[in-house]
Design a protein around this motif. Sequence first.
Motif, PDB file in Angstrom:
ATOM      1  N   ARG A   1      44.096  44.544  36.966  1.00 41.63           N
ATOM      2  CA  ARG A   1      44.435  43.314  37.686  1.00 41.63           C
ATOM      3  C   ARG A   1      43.223  42.746  38.415  1.00 41.63           C
ATOM      4  NH1 ARG A   1      48.841  44.467  41.673  1.00 41.63           N
ATOM      5  NH2 ARG A   1      48.948  42.175  41.863  1.00 41.63           N
ATOM      6  N   LEU A   2      42.394  43.624  38.956  1.00 43.56           N
ATOM      7  CA  LEU A   2      41.179  43.166  39.632  1.00 43.56           C
ATOM      8  C   LEU A   2      40.125  42.709  38.627  1.00 43.56           C
ATOM      9  CD1 LEU A   2      41.100  45.942  42.350  1.00 43.56           C
ATOM     10  CD2 LEU A   2      41.301  43.490  42.813  1.00 43.56           C
ATOM     11  N   LEU A   3      39.923  43.500  37.586  1.00 44.53           N
ATOM     12  CA  LEU A   3      38.956  43.127  36.557  1.00 44.53           C
ATOM     13  C   LEU A   3      39.346  41.809  35.895  1.00 44.53           C
ATOM     14  CD1 LEU A   3      36.541  43.633  34.716  1.00 44.53           C
ATOM     15  CD2 LEU A   3      37.958  45.229  33.400  1.00 44.53           C
ATOM     16  N   ALA A   4      40.641  41.575  35.743  1.00 42.25           N
ATOM     17  CA  ALA A   4      41.117  40.344  35.099  1.00 42.25           C
ATOM     18  C   ALA A   4      40.681  39.100  35.854  1.00 42.25           C
ATOM     19  CB  ALA A   4      42.637  40.374  34.977  1.00 42.25           C
ATOM     20  N   ILE A   5      40.505  39.209  37.171  1.00 47.84           N
ATOM     21  CA  ILE A   5      40.040  38.062  37.953  1.00 47.84           C
ATOM     22  C   ILE A   5      38.679  37.608  37.447  1.00 47.84           C
ATOM     23  CG2 ILE A   5      39.318  37.331  40.264  1.00 47.84           C
ATOM     24  CD1 ILE A   5      41.428  39.328  41.367  1.00 47.84           C
ATOM     25  N   GLN A   6      37.780  38.573  37.206  1.00 48.46           N
ATOM     26  CA  GLN A   6      36.461  38.234  36.676  1.00 48.46           C
ATOM     27  C   GLN A   6      36.539  37.764  35.235  1.00 48.46           C
ATOM     28  OE1 GLN A   6      32.907  38.361  38.093  1.00 48.46           O
ATOM     29  NE2 GLN A   6      33.341  36.928  36.447  1.00 48.46           N
ATOM     30  N   VAL A   7      37.356  38.416  34.418  1.00 48.43           N
ATOM     31  CA  VAL A   7      37.493  38.029  33.010  1.00 48.43           C
ATOM     32  C   VAL A   7      38.018  36.600  32.893  1.00 48.43           C
ATOM     33  CG1 VAL A   7      38.713  38.516  30.854  1.00 48.43           C
ATOM     34  CG2 VAL A   7      37.763  40.401  32.201  1.00 48.43           C
ATOM     35  N   VAL A   8      39.004  36.246  33.696  1.00 42.20           N
ATOM     36  CA  VAL A   8      39.539  34.883  33.678  1.00 42.20           C
ATOM     37  C   VAL A   8      38.461  33.882  34.063  1.00 42.20           C
ATOM     38  CG1 VAL A   8      41.115  33.302  34.872  1.00 42.20           C
ATOM     39  CG2 VAL A   8      41.951  35.498  34.010  1.00 42.20           C
ATOM     40  N   ASP A   9      37.658  34.203  35.082  1.00 39.14           N
ATOM     41  CA  ASP A   9      36.545  33.316  35.459  1.00 39.14           C
ATOM     42  C   ASP A   9      35.617  33.076  34.279  1.00 39.14           C
ATOM     43  OD1 ASP A   9      37.484  33.069  38.002  1.00 39.14           O
ATOM     44  OD2 ASP A   9      35.874  34.198  38.977  1.00 39.14           O
ATOM     45  N   TRP A  10      35.257  34.151  33.591  1.00 43.00           N
ATOM     46  CA  TRP A  10      34.348  34.016  32.442  1.00 43.00           C
ATOM     47  C   TRP A  10      34.972  33.172  31.340  1.00 43.00           C
ATOM     48  CZ3 TRP A  10      32.886  39.880  32.611  1.00 43.00           C
ATOM     49  CH2 TRP A  10      31.741  40.050  33.418  1.00 43.00           C
ATOM     50  N   LEU A  11      36.249  33.398  31.042  1.00 37.48           N
ATOM     51  CA  LEU A  11      36.903  32.642  29.976  1.00 37.48           C
ATOM     52  C   LEU A  11      37.040  31.169  30.347  1.00 37.48           C
ATOM     53  CD1 LEU A  11      39.691  35.201  28.952  1.00 37.48           C
ATOM     54  CD2 LEU A  11      37.612  34.631  27.673  1.00 37.48           C
TER      55      LEU A  11
END
Length: 400
Positions: free
Chosen positions: A66-76
């Motif tokens: 859930r925390l890593l997804a915050i960064q992944v969403v930013d990149w996408l």
Amino acid sequence: MIDPTARCPEWLVDRIINSGGSISFHKYMDLVLNDCENGFYSTGRLNIGKDGDFCTSPSLGNDFARLLAIQVVDWLLDLEKSGIKFELFSLVEIGPGEGTLARDLVLAIAELAPALITKIELVLVELNIGMRERQEKVVNNLEGVNYRWSNIEDLILRPVTGVVIANEVLDAFPVERLVFTESEVFRQGVTLRKINNEYFLEFVDLKLNSEIINFLKESKSLLNIDFPPKDICNRWITEWHCDLPSWFEKLSKVLINGSLLVVDYAMESNRYYNVMRKDGTLISYRNQEANPNVLKDAGLCDLTAHLCIESTINYALTNGWKFIGETRQGQALLALGLSSFLYSLQNPSTNNLSAALNRRESLLRLVDPMGLGEFRWLAFQKDNSDDLVLGNRFLKEPIS
């Protein structure tokens, strides 16, 4: 003196005899982890989690994803805003383990940015059949998500745009071990000793090959340290992740535009190649116990070796990657909002007290500087577009 715990299984006896009686440690590590019929990974013997051989960040619950997804969403979203043409953005996980991180990432992305789910595909890169079978049981339950398994070679033929994640993968790449004596350097190998019709494993010194000779010549200037360090003891040992350069080269052909995140055991070169680190970083794991005896229970244990941060970054740079930055996992997760997760657990109801305490313990383990919090996050970017700028939230100062 022979080590009685280093009995050699019959299948490995055959492999070593057929190779002339001795093999390099690199070959030994590859066999015991990846041999298609007997390797620790390929057979699916590996058990990840609190009751398994070792814990990974994803095995402690879905908060890591859930925390890593915050960064992944930013990149996408940055990729989407850049105007780059794409059929589907790809979220590629190299070595997906049990499949839980891939599953939890997709579910978290659907919660954070629902519109993205129809625009991405999940690509799992797994070499070992035993692990893939376990991943399928986890990921096949996802609904409304594009997902597939692939390998690096197929992805090179059809490169993608998106995000690549290698979480706790590179530390399991087979390594060369180098033995420094008072006057010479040897390539560590593994050979057999037969006693009373039983075979045992033991180390042997082998001649250097040309790749190791080149590594030794380049290391001092590359790492900007004394290599090897001064005043080392006789038979000082260290490792070389010899497969990393080709890995970064191949991966550079997989990703057209996007980010690569490497999360793993790693340390700076002056700590890695240190006079006090006389036996290197290699360690064996089984049933939650770490053991420096890497010849014990061959094929039944995990073997890992830390990455050297400077070497890893250099291999990426020389293969077309841009280095974005690196930090410890504890700092990265705090920057992504872990403190707010902890805050939400301050006043749990009586009915949820046990679950809340377990979740709090897992969150703290993720940032524990003596454990998972010491993992390093190394971020790289592949850019074939002049206007592509990818933000990196996890490199900001930790949230108080």
